[in-house]
Design a protein around this motif. Structure first.
Motif, PDB file in Angstrom:
ATOM      1  N   PHE B 298       0.832  -1.198   0.000  1.00  0.00           N
ATOM      2  CA  PHE B 298       0.000   0.000   0.000  1.00  0.00           C
ATOM      3  C   PHE B 298       0.870   1.252   0.000  1.00  0.00           C
ATOM      4  CE2 PHE B 298      -2.542   3.038   2.710  1.00  0.00           C
ATOM      5  CZ  PHE B 298      -3.351   3.450   1.679  1.00  0.00           C
ATOM      6  N   LEU B 299       1.892   1.245   0.853  1.00  0.00           N
ATOM      7  CA  LEU B 299       2.779   2.406   0.922  1.00  0.00           C
ATOM      8  C   LEU B 299       3.515   2.592  -0.402  1.00  0.00           C
ATOM      9  CD1 LEU B 299       4.214   1.977   4.533  1.00  0.00           C
ATOM     10  CD2 LEU B 299       2.449   3.564   3.715  1.00  0.00           C
ATOM     11  N   PHE B 300       3.898   1.480  -0.991  1.00  0.00           N
ATOM     12  CA  PHE B 300       4.594   1.485  -2.266  1.00  0.00           C
ATOM     13  C   PHE B 300       3.700   2.102  -3.350  1.00  0.00           C
ATOM     14  CE2 PHE B 300       6.857  -0.833  -5.704  1.00  0.00           C
ATOM     15  CZ  PHE B 300       8.132  -0.475  -5.331  1.00  0.00           C
ATOM     16  N   LEU B 304       4.366   5.663  -5.310  1.00  0.00           N
ATOM     17  CA  LEU B 304       4.487   5.750  -6.760  1.00  0.00           C
ATOM     18  C   LEU B 304       3.385   6.616  -7.369  1.00  0.00           C
ATOM     19  CD1 LEU B 304       5.684   2.321  -8.134  1.00  0.00           C
ATOM     20  CD2 LEU B 304       6.779   4.543  -8.275  1.00  0.00           C
ATOM     21  N   THR B 305       2.172   6.545  -6.777  1.00  0.00           N
ATOM     22  CA  THR B 305       1.088   7.373  -7.298  1.00  0.00           C
ATOM     23  C   THR B 305       1.404   8.849  -7.087  1.00  0.00           C
ATOM     24  OG1 THR B 305      -0.343   5.630  -6.500  1.00  0.00           O
ATOM     25  CG2 THR B 305      -1.411   7.578  -7.341  1.00  0.00           C
ATOM     26  N   LEU B 306       1.936   9.154  -5.902  1.00  0.00           N
ATOM     27  CA  LEU B 306       2.266  10.551  -5.622  1.00  0.00           C
ATOM     28  C   LEU B 306       3.368  11.041  -6.551  1.00  0.00           C
ATOM     29  CD1 LEU B 306       2.074  10.630  -1.725  1.00  0.00           C
ATOM     30  CD2 LEU B 306       0.463  11.562  -3.388  1.00  0.00           C
ATOM     31  N   ILE B 307       4.416  10.207  -6.721  1.00  0.00           N
ATOM     32  CA  ILE B 307       5.506  10.581  -7.629  1.00  0.00           C
ATOM     33  C   ILE B 307       4.951  10.802  -9.027  1.00  0.00           C
ATOM     34  CG2 ILE B 307       7.594   9.743  -8.765  1.00  0.00           C
ATOM     35  CD1 ILE B 307       8.222   8.225  -6.169  1.00  0.00           C
ATOM     36  N   ASN B 308       4.129   9.845  -9.451  1.00  0.00           N
ATOM     37  CA  ASN B 308       3.519   9.898 -10.764  1.00  0.00           C
ATOM     38  C   ASN B 308       2.746  11.199 -10.960  1.00  0.00           C
ATOM     39  OD1 ASN B 308       2.425   9.226 -13.181  1.00  0.00           O
ATOM     40  ND2 ASN B 308       1.702   7.221 -12.562  1.00  0.00           N
ATOM     41  N   GLN B 309       1.935  11.516  -9.955  1.00  0.00           N
ATOM     42  CA  GLN B 309       1.119  12.716 -10.066  1.00  0.00           C
ATOM     43  C   GLN B 309       1.990  13.966 -10.120  1.00  0.00           C
ATOM     44  OE1 GLN B 309      -1.750  11.755  -7.235  1.00  0.00           O
ATOM     45  NE2 GLN B 309      -3.471  12.281  -8.562  1.00  0.00           N
TER      46      GLN B 309
END
Lengths: 297, 324
Positions: B298-300, B304-309
């Motif tokens: 979940f943290l992963f 990655l979603t935050l980085i992606n965004q």
């Protein structure tokens, strides 16, 4: 092309002429042919497995050994009779689970969405945020604790163990979508009903639900596709073979029927038919469901 | 706005005079509305909130689901980080993610653009529906069909039959640690996903005709139009599907679970975190440990979603600053 430009520049073109002029620009002969060839190649590669599935489904073991790719004659329709026997019960099982969980999801979600869309009450914003935040919790994360909860409720090995969690899970996205829709219903309509002395529930049941039929259909399709395709949850909840859903039984075929690929493929075809049938009957809603369902998570 | 909520219109008129201590009265007045919410929240508490809480708690416990339940601090996490199998699974899922963000990501865009450029409207309609059919076939049927294509038994699997027809050596595909991960990733080749294609196509069809006409009058070629007008205008859809691809790919495991009979094999070559979690929970009955694995995943995903965004955001800023 020059002709097209002239028509547009003169500014006196009818809409039809404009359209003709613009599409004329699209008809770059070679480009169109290339595009078509490209799409045909893509379609060929995409549909190759399905083509093999259908040709093989008519073969006996001997026919398959000689010619595993192209059709062979005579076609053995009795494979389908066999497949029907294998797939019938799981299709019914899956249909029961699907229908129950779709009905439950739509009811639970539309009730909640109506409250969120139409009323301001203490805690309304926080509660709605609490629902929305569930959209961010990945499915994998909850697999284990949901299994434990389901087992503590003695719902393992029981269709309710599938249906109730599906309703819970499906309601999250459905509330989100329905709230937006209910909020857009003109207030005059509800006011008029209030004047006539209708209760909240009457308004909900007699006005809101009939108005939102198309969006409910889309949500139903989303849930249908999800539940129909789900493998892992039935895999942990259901253990008796007579209760197997379609996804579970499909996995057993290649083990049970060894190298009788004709029978196996006939089962796969049979298993694909129900959803294709729904698509044929409600393709518009189905397409909507597929595209907006993809946006989920 | 007043008509939006009739009950609160009554409600807000009254409390003007004696406002304080009215929260309970308000709640009482709206009791019917809470009844509307009740079924949903009963379900959510049992199947969403309570399990979420359990994951966060039991990740720090040695737990078998019913009897054993001992607090062990960070021991689960320490074990996860030192387990070579888990590291292998992370490596595999990252390889899968990177791959899925290349050709499989581009194909629906390319196909949508090709369909969009077809002159005949009937042809457009036909391809739209035709390419959607695979999305209607049950996911398991597609997976099992590919399992058949890859079947390494001589004379059975389609791909080996084709290879032998052209005088090549047959391959083991999913059955060899050298080729298994690639074989898995090539499933659904050529990735002409009808669903994503439809989303892009809808975006393309929403481009105002004036813009397209104007570009044509200015003598823009089809290629110029695609890169200067179409792509920037469907960037919203592209970003959305990029984020979805990341989130969904990181959670992928059911396909591998089915194809490898729950092993992620051979020799962990297709092991992914989801399969690892499933094995720990349902084969080893280490539910606490599995919860910890889920939490790490979940943290992963979140990271990655935050980085992606963030990346996508800065990219769109660059566009706004006049690069396009």
């Amino acid at each position: 092309m020059q002709n097209a430009e002239e028509i547009l520049i003169r500014g006196e073109a009818t809409i039809a002429e404009r359209h003709a002029a613009v599409t004329a620009g699209k008809k770059g002969g070679a480009g169109q042919i290339f595009s078509s060839i490209f799409l045909i190649v893509i379609a060929f590669l995409t549909f190759l497995p399905f083509f093999l599935m259908i040709t093989i489904s008519f073969k006996t073991r001997a026919q398959f050994a000689v010619q595993p790719i192209w059709p062979t004659f005579p076609l053995h329709f009795e494979n389908y009779r066999f497949a029907w026997e294998q797939v019938f019960r799981p299709v019914i099982n899956t249909a029961i689970v699907c229908i129950a969980s779709i009905g439950g999801t739509l009811l639970v979600a539309s009730l909640a969405a109506y409250a969120f869309a139409r009323f301001r009450f203490p805690g309304s914003r926080i509660l709605f945020l609490a629902v929305i935040s569930l959209l961010m919790v990945p499915d994998v994360l909850l697999l284990v604790p949901r299994y434990v909860v389901t087992s503590q409720l003695h719902l393992l090995g029981n269709y309710l163990g599938l249906i109730i969690p599906y309703i819970s899970f499906g309601s999250i996205f459905a509330i989100f979508v329905l709230r937006t829709f209910f909020a857009s219903v003109p207030g005059e309509l509800i006011e008029a009903a209030r004047m006539d002395g209708a209760s909240h529930f009457t308004i909900f049941w007699r006005i809101m639900i009939p108005l939102s039929r198309p969006i409910l259909a889309t949500l139903a399709i989303i849930q249908l596709i999800r539940v129909w395709n789900d493998f892992i949850w039935p895999f942990v909840v259901i253990s008796k073979k007579s209760q197997y859903t379609l996804a579970l039984i499909l996995k057993t075929f290649s083990g049970d029927f060894g190298t009788q690929w004709g029978l196996i493929m006939a089962c796969y075809v049979m298993a694909s038919l129900p959803l294709l049938l729904v698509f044929a009957l409600a393709s518009k809603q189905f397409i909507k469901g597929l595209t907006s369902g993809a946006i989920k998570f | 706005m007043a008509v939006r909520n009739l009950t609160s219109a009554h409600a807000s008129a009254a409390p003007r005079t004696r406002r304080p201590a009215n929260i309970w009265q308000q709640i009482w007045r709206m009791r019917l509305i809470y009844l509307f919410l009740l079924p949903a929240f009963v379900l959510f508490v049992i199947f969403e909130y309570w399990p979420t809480f359990l994951v966060f708690r039991e990740a720090f416990y040695d737990w078998d689901g019913f009897r054993i339940n001992n607090f062990i601090g960070l021991a689960n996490f320490q074990e996860i980080l030192h387990d070579p199998t888990f590291r292998q699974s992370l490596k595999n899922i990252l390889i899968i993610l990177v791959f899925y963000l290349t050709i499989p990501f581009a194909m629906p865009i390319i196909i949508a653009e090709t369909v969009f450029n077809l002159a005949s409207e009937r042809a457009q309609k036909f391809w739209r529906v035709f390419l959607l059919i695979p999305a209607i076939i049950p996911f398991l049927v597609i997976l099992l069909l590919w399992q058949y294509l890859y079947n390494p038994v001589p004379g059975e699997g389609f791909l080996n039959n084709v290879l032998q027809h052209f005088g090549q050596q047959p391959k083991l595909w999913l059955a060899s640690p050298n080729t298994s991960l690639w074989s898995y990733m090539l499933i659904e080749f050529p990735w002409a996903s009808g669903t994503y294609m439809l989303i892009y196509l809808a975006g393309l069809q929403n481009i105002p005709q004036d813009v397209v006409d104007a570009s044509r009058l200015d003598g823009a070629s089809t290629w110029t139009r695609i890169f200067r007008i179409d792509m920037p205008l469907i960037m919203g859809q592209i970003k959305l599907i990029a984020i979805l691809t990341v989130i969904q790919t990181l959670q992928r495991y059911v396909g591998i679970y089915i194809l490898t009979n729950g092993e992620g094999g051979p020799a962990n070559s297709t092991m992914v975190p989801g399969v690892y979690l499933f094995q720990k929970a349902f084969n080893a009955h280490r539910l606490g440990y599995a919860c910890a694995v889920g939490l790490v995943m979940f943290l992963f995903i979140l990271a990655l979603t935050l980085i992606n965004q963030f990346l996508i955001k800065s990219e769109s800023d660059a566009q706004e600053q006049g690069i396009v």
